[in-house]
Design a protein around this motif. Structure first.
Motif, short mmCIF file in Angstrom:
data_model
loop_
_atom_site.label_atom_id
_atom_site.label_comp_id
_atom_site.label_asym_id
_atom_site.label_seq_id
_atom_site.Cartn_x
_atom_site.Cartn_y
_atom_site.Cartn_z
N LEU A 1 -2.53 5.31 0.86
CA LEU A 1 -4.19 4.99 0.76
C LEU A 1 -4.80 5.76 1.49
O LEU A 1 -4.31 5.92 2.65
CB LEU A 1 -4.23 3.58 0.74
N LEU B 1 -4.99 -4.69 2.29
CA LEU B 1 -5.68 -3.76 3.11
C LEU B 1 -6.57 -4.32 3.95
O LEU B 1 -6.73 -3.84 5.33
CB LEU B 1 -6.64 -2.81 2.20
N LEU C 1 0.83 -1.41 -0.05
CA LEU C 1 0.05 -0.02 0.02
C LEU C 1 0.75 1.38 -0.05
O LEU C 1 1.73 1.24 0.71
CB LEU C 1 -0.85 -0.18 1.17
N GLY D 1 -3.32 -4.85 -3.90
CA GLY D 1 -3.31 -4.61 -2.58
C GLY D 1 -4.48 -4.66 -1.70
O GLY D 1 -4.65 -4.25 -0.55
N GLY E 1 -1.58 -0.04 -4.93
CA GLY E 1 -1.53 0.18 -3.55
C GLY E 1 -2.13 1.74 -3.29
O GLY E 1 -2.05 2.02 -2.21
N LYS E 2 -2.93 2.18 -4.15
CA LYS E 2 -3.45 3.48 -4.10
C LYS E 2 -4.97 3.49 -4.40
O LYS E 2 -5.07 2.56 -5.59
CB LYS E 2 -2.79 4.88 -4.62
#
Lengths: 251, 349
Positions: free
Chosen positions: A24, A47, A21, A43, A222-223
């Motif tokens: 985020l 999360l 991540l 990801g 990751g975002k």
């Protein structure tokens, strides 16, 4: 300032020194249903595990605020007692404890109140009926020899017994047939009525047809790269992630 | 046995006094042809065997200076369902137990035996045992041994079985107590299609040192053996596990499997596993697998995510690893005794 149940701020998480991540952000209010979609490896499960407090996932930056408190350092059991629930993508098999014993122990530790055997059994029976689970599962060892679908139902059974404030459903719909998805969705709707917030991580749209999410987020590399309504999920269902990927790589 | 591995150099036996307690417990009624008596010299010839067990010193001592034990003879085709229970509850007045046991299951007979060794935490006790089993054609002997002596105790136990054609000896060994424990099981699969299972669990805590050796010697063709061991080590405990599969000439089409899985709860434990596979015969199948690792983090996480604290979760994961073995014990009350003891050692300690 608005009051969020979950407020994730610029979160960076690594596992075995690999950053998954990468900053985020996500805010969820009480009673809202959010969906996270994204290609494999973006990801999503990281999360989910990070929110629940898996010790292998290290937060290197940012924070997770839940119900007014930063929970970065809390262990999984403390988070569970605060009201976070994760429906696992791959639930573990634990021979030696039955579903009923386990859930009674779990409910006792989460509520801090001893669960009496008879009323608890009645509650369990009702919830199992809702999920179309055979009563015999209550006296079987936790997940041992359960089919993929029964394991997922068992996760939702646990959710509906434990009545969390935030339920994270990690690929709960995978491995379920169309009928089972409908049954599971109904149970999720029930806890939603109790003002539970829901974070659905999914590949598919099936579950969303029932859940009517407030927001759909696209997670890539990751975002969260895009947020919208249910139309975004439909769009991905039709044309996949390629357009968004292209859009995102231009940034 | 290489006692130096667990640091027992110059062991001296104490003077052996009479073991005064009653230890043969029989519920239900056995046919009168079934003979269960305290061990006596009349059966010495059955102990005239080459078997060093946990060490020559220990087996020869048991042969000579025993103060307890049984001789059990099952006539042909006699099957008894109710278990023969031997309960050795050692105390201040009976701190030394040297038991010598003989079980002869004649053709087609079947018997269930439970041997339970127990002592109070504070009392220094010594147990040295020798058990010899003869399972004749088509006979079945199921034997459960539970060692849950207190932490001030030492335990040495040597077991040997000779299995004839189509006969079976099924061992279940539960090792939970004593600060030094040596445990040796040797089974000769002499006859065609003879078989033996050895299922065991062990728990090391505190400063316990354990030396476990399990041997299956295949002589008869189509003989089958299976060793399955699940262990847990914590604190400063040490363990040596030796699993030996030995296929002698003539044991063609035989199969032996050994498997040991141990969970290491603390970095301060020491675990050695030494599997051995010996083959004088080509057409046999031998498998061994051993693994040692930390507690399964994902299982722990799953349980903790449901609000169970770390200790409770660890306990459940440990119990889960023992469970497949303990479920083979067909007596609920024994399962409870075993789990209570495991819980006491894992949580209350």
């Amino acid at each position: 300032m608005e009051k969020y149940l979950l407020n994730i701020n610029d979160l960076k998480v690594t596992i075995e020194d690999k950053e998954i991540l990468k900053g985020l952000n996500l805010q969820i209010k009480e009673g809202e249903t959010h969906v996270i979609m994204g290609p494999n490896g973006s990801g999503k499960s990281t999360l989910a595990y990070t929110l629940m407090g898996h010790p292998s996932y290290e937060i290197t930056q940012g924070g997770i605020q839940f119900d007014g408190e930063i929970i970065n350092e809390m262990k999984a059991d403390e988070r569970a007692r605060k009201g976070i629930f994760l429906s696992f993508q791959y639930p573990e098999e634990i021979p030696g404890i039955t579903v009923e014993e386990f859930l009674r122990t779990s409910k006792t530790s989460i509520t801090g109140e001893m669960q009496k055997i008879i009323p608890f059994r009645r509650l369990l029976k009702t919830k199992m009926e809702h999920l179309g689970m055979d009563e015999s599962y209550a006296s079987r060892y936790l997940n041992l020899g359960f089919s993929g679908g029964e394991k997922k139902k068992n996760e939702i059974l646990q959710m509906s017994i434990l009545e969390p404030k935030l339920a994270i459903l990690d690929e709960t719909d995978s491995g379920l047939d169309v009928d089972a998805i409908k049954i599971v969705a109904e149970s999720v709707m029930k806890i939603k009525d109790e003002k539970c917030s829901i974070l659905v991580i999914t590949h598919y749209n099936k579950l969303l047809e029932y859940l009517e999410p407030d927001y759909v987020h696209i997670l890539m590399d990751g975002k969260i790269v895009k947020t919208g309504g249910v139309e975004l999920a439909n769009q991905i269902d039709e044309i996949g992630y390629e357009n968004i990927k292209a859009e995102f790589s231009n940034i | 046995m290489l006692w130096k591995r667990i640091g027992l150099k110059d062991f001296e036996f104490p003077k052996v006094h009479d073991y005064k307690k009653d230890y043969i417990k029989i519920e239900g009624k056995f046919p009168k042809e079934v003979k269960i008596n305290r061990i006596s010299e009349s059966e010495n010839k059955y102990f005239d065997i080459e078997f060093s067990g946990v060490g020559d010193k220990f087996t020869s001592f048991a042969k000579k200076y025993y103060n307890a034990g049984i001789q059990l003879r099952l006539p042909r085709n006699t099957k008894i369902v109710e278990p023969v229970k031997l309960e050795f509850h050692m105390d201040e007045n009976n701190p030394t137990l040297v038991d010598k046991n003989l079980i002869i299951a004649e053709e087609g007979s079947e018997v269930n035996i439970i041997m339970d060794y127990y002592s109070n935490e504070k009392i220094e006790t010594l147990h040295n045992g020798l058990t010899v089993i003869y399972a004749k054609e088509n006979a079945t002997v199921n034997i459960i041994k539970i060692q849950r002596l207190g932490d001030s105790s030492q335990s040495f136990d040597s077991n040997i079985a000779y299995v004839e054609g189509n006969g079976k000896v099924n061992w279940i060994s539960v090792e939970l107590g004593s600060y030094i424990s040596g445990s040796n099981y040797r089974t000769y699969l002499d006859g065609e299609a003879s078989g033996s299972n050895l299922s065991s669990i062990y728990l090391g805590d505190g400063i316990r040192k354990m030396d476990l050796e399990y041997t299956m010697i295949h002589k008869g063709p189509r003989s089958i053996s299976n060793i399955e061991t699940k262990g847990v080590l914590k604190d400063n405990s040490k363990k040596v596990f030796r699993g030996n599969l030995d296929f002698k000439r003539g044991s063609r089409h035989s199969k032996g499997v050994e498997e040991e899985y141990v969970i290491l709860l603390d970095p301060t434990v020491k675990s050695d596993s030494i599997p051995a596979l010996l083959c004088d015969e080509d057409d046999v199948e031998g498998e061994h697998a051993a693994s040692a690792g930390q507690i399964d983090e994902n299982k722990l996480f799953y349980l903790m995510s449901r609000g169970l604290d770390e200790r409770e979760s660890k306990k459940l994961v440990v119990e889960a690893s023992f469970r497949p073995i303990i479920d083979r014990i067909p007596y609920k009350y024994l399962q409870e005794i075993i789990f209570d003891e495991i819980e006491r050692r894992l949580i209350d300690a």
